[in-house]
Design an enzyme around this catalytic site. Structure first.
Site, PDB file in Angstrom:
ATOM      1  N   TYR A  44      -7.246  17.750  22.710  1.00 21.54           N
ATOM      2  CA  TYR A  44      -6.071  18.519  22.025  1.00 21.54           C
ATOM      3  C   TYR A  44      -6.703  19.705  21.726  1.00 21.54           C
ATOM      4  O   TYR A  44      -7.454  20.120  20.732  1.00 21.54           O
ATOM      5  CB  TYR A  44      -5.438  18.004  20.935  1.00 21.54           C
ATOM      6  CG  TYR A  44      -4.959  16.382  21.202  1.00 21.54           C
ATOM      7  CD1 TYR A  44      -4.685  15.966  22.723  1.00 21.54           C
ATOM      8  CD2 TYR A  44      -4.840  15.380  20.367  1.00 21.54           C
ATOM      9  CE1 TYR A  44      -4.164  14.579  23.059  1.00 21.54           C
ATOM     10  CE2 TYR A  44      -4.298  14.219  20.758  1.00 21.54           C
ATOM     11  CZ  TYR A  44      -4.108  13.799  21.782  1.00 21.54           C
ATOM     12  OH  TYR A  44      -3.506  12.668  22.004  1.00 21.54           O
TER      13      TYR A  44
ATOM     14  N   SER B 207       4.373   8.541  20.989  1.00 19.30           N
ATOM     15  CA  SER B 207       5.513   9.102  21.629  1.00 19.30           C
ATOM     16  C   SER B 207       6.483   7.977  21.064  1.00 19.30           C
ATOM     17  O   SER B 207       7.581   7.612  21.960  1.00 19.30           O
ATOM     18  CB  SER B 207       5.445   9.370  22.961  1.00 19.30           C
ATOM     19  OG  SER B 207       4.699  10.352  23.075  1.00 19.30           O
TER      20      SER B 207
ATOM     21  N   GLY C  30      10.120  13.475  21.279  1.00 20.70           N
ATOM     22  CA  GLY C  30      11.149  14.086  20.628  1.00 20.70           C
ATOM     23  C   GLY C  30      12.432  13.859  21.359  1.00 20.70           C
ATOM     24  O   GLY C  30      13.595  14.504  20.291  1.00 20.70           O
TER      25      GLY C  30
END
Length: 327
Positions: free
Chosen positions: A56, A203, A208
């Site tokens: 990341y 997730s 989202g």
């Protein structure tokens, strides 16, 4: 926040963790000050599990998490991952799980995080060229050396999980799991429960989309990679998936909560061995997510949600390239 156990080796964490990936990459513009404030607010609210990975940023997310926990390390569970090889310029260079790389990656993560040991160390993706026994054997050596406390896998297949667990106890499997992604229920979930391995859904809010904050592709930041990397956010797939979310919105409105809280409560309700790690980079959304732990779902609520978004209902694959998933 209530705590839950992951695996049978003694790892105990808050029932919600915090996914930190988006603070450094992939989901649009970044604000490091707000990211640090979000991590600190999470810890203040009782979140003890912080999830990052060497890829990341690349690399910068571990540094961010390290700065955030420097003065409160003793009660934070730091989880990071290795295996997806990237260069500083952001390039992707495949997957590695050979023993030498496992040791090298761990030492690099410890330096970036600025900590003496990693609480939960995951293989991010399974290397198809290296037997899982070699990879987990090297991870077990890290435990023996005191550099790692607990081991995990991410997006591994059922047979791989069994073979890995036979080498050294695996405490957690991290994989995508949410109302719109339930494929693991057929084989993966029964396997980890048989072996006593905890489940860490990433997730859990459908990247989202299940929050209900998006109504079209125009609502995403121009730097947001969801539109380019994930088929479920593209073209007709996105339109169909937004229609599914509309049904979740309706149920949420009737319960007086927002859609994301409802979707997260559903994931948390799947068992005491489930610890969700919703990701966010803003305190406002963090506080909404944490409040989902207080949302109580009735059997009727669960039935309606699962009918509104049954297994396989989401349009499009999870990733543009699914070859590294479920190995």
């Amino acid at each position: 926040m209530r705590s839950r156990r992951l695996g049978t080796q003694g790892l105990e964490v808050s029932e919600q963790g915090l996914g930190c990936m988006g603070m450094s990459e992939f989901y649009g513009q970044r604000d490091e000050d707000e990211a640090l404030a979000t991590i600190h607010r999470a810890l203040d609210l009782g979140v003890t599990l912080l999830d990052t990975a060497d890829m990341y940023g690349p690399f910068t997310n571990e540094e961010l998490v390290g700065r955030a926990v420097r003065d409160r390390r003793e009660w934070v569970v730091v989880a990071t991952k290795f295996g997806n090889v990237r260069s500083k310029d952001g390039g992707f260079h495949g997957i590695r799980g050979d023993a030498g790389y496992v040791r090298e990656a761990c030492d690099a993560s410890l330096r970036r995080l600025g900590i003496d040991f990693i609480d939960l160390y995951y293989q991010h993706r399974v290397d198809p060229e290296v037997p899982i026994e070699e990879t987990v054997g090297a991870m077990a050596e890290l435990v023996e050396a005191g550099k790692v406390k607990y081991l995990g896998l991410s997006e591994a297949g059922a047979d791989t999980i069994r073979r890995a667990h036979a080498v050294h106890p695996i405490s957690a499997l991290q994989t995508e799991y949410s109302l719109w992604e339930r494929s693991l229920e057929a084989e993966i979930l029964p396997t980890v429960r048989e072996l006593g391995i905890g489940l860490v859904p990433y997730s859990p809010l459908g990247r989202g989309l299940l929050t209900g904050r998006f109504s079209s592709a125009d609502d995403f930041d121009s730097e947001d990679s969801r539109l380019s990397r994930f088929p479920r956010f593209q073209g007709e797939n996105l339109e169909q998936n937004l229609r599914l979310v509309d049904q979740v919105k309706q149920i949420a409105e009737e319960k007086g909560v927002n859609p994301g809280q409802l979707a997260l409560a559903w994931v948390l309700g799947q068992g005491e061995d489930v610890v969700a790690i919703p990701g966010t980079k803003r305190r406002t959304y963090l506080e909404e997510n944490v409040a989902a732990s207080e949302v109580e779902l009735t059997a009727e609520d669960r039935r309606r949600l699962e009918e509104a978004m049954p297994v396989g209902a989401a349009a499009g694959d999870r990733y543009s390239d699914m070859s590294s998933v479920g190995r």
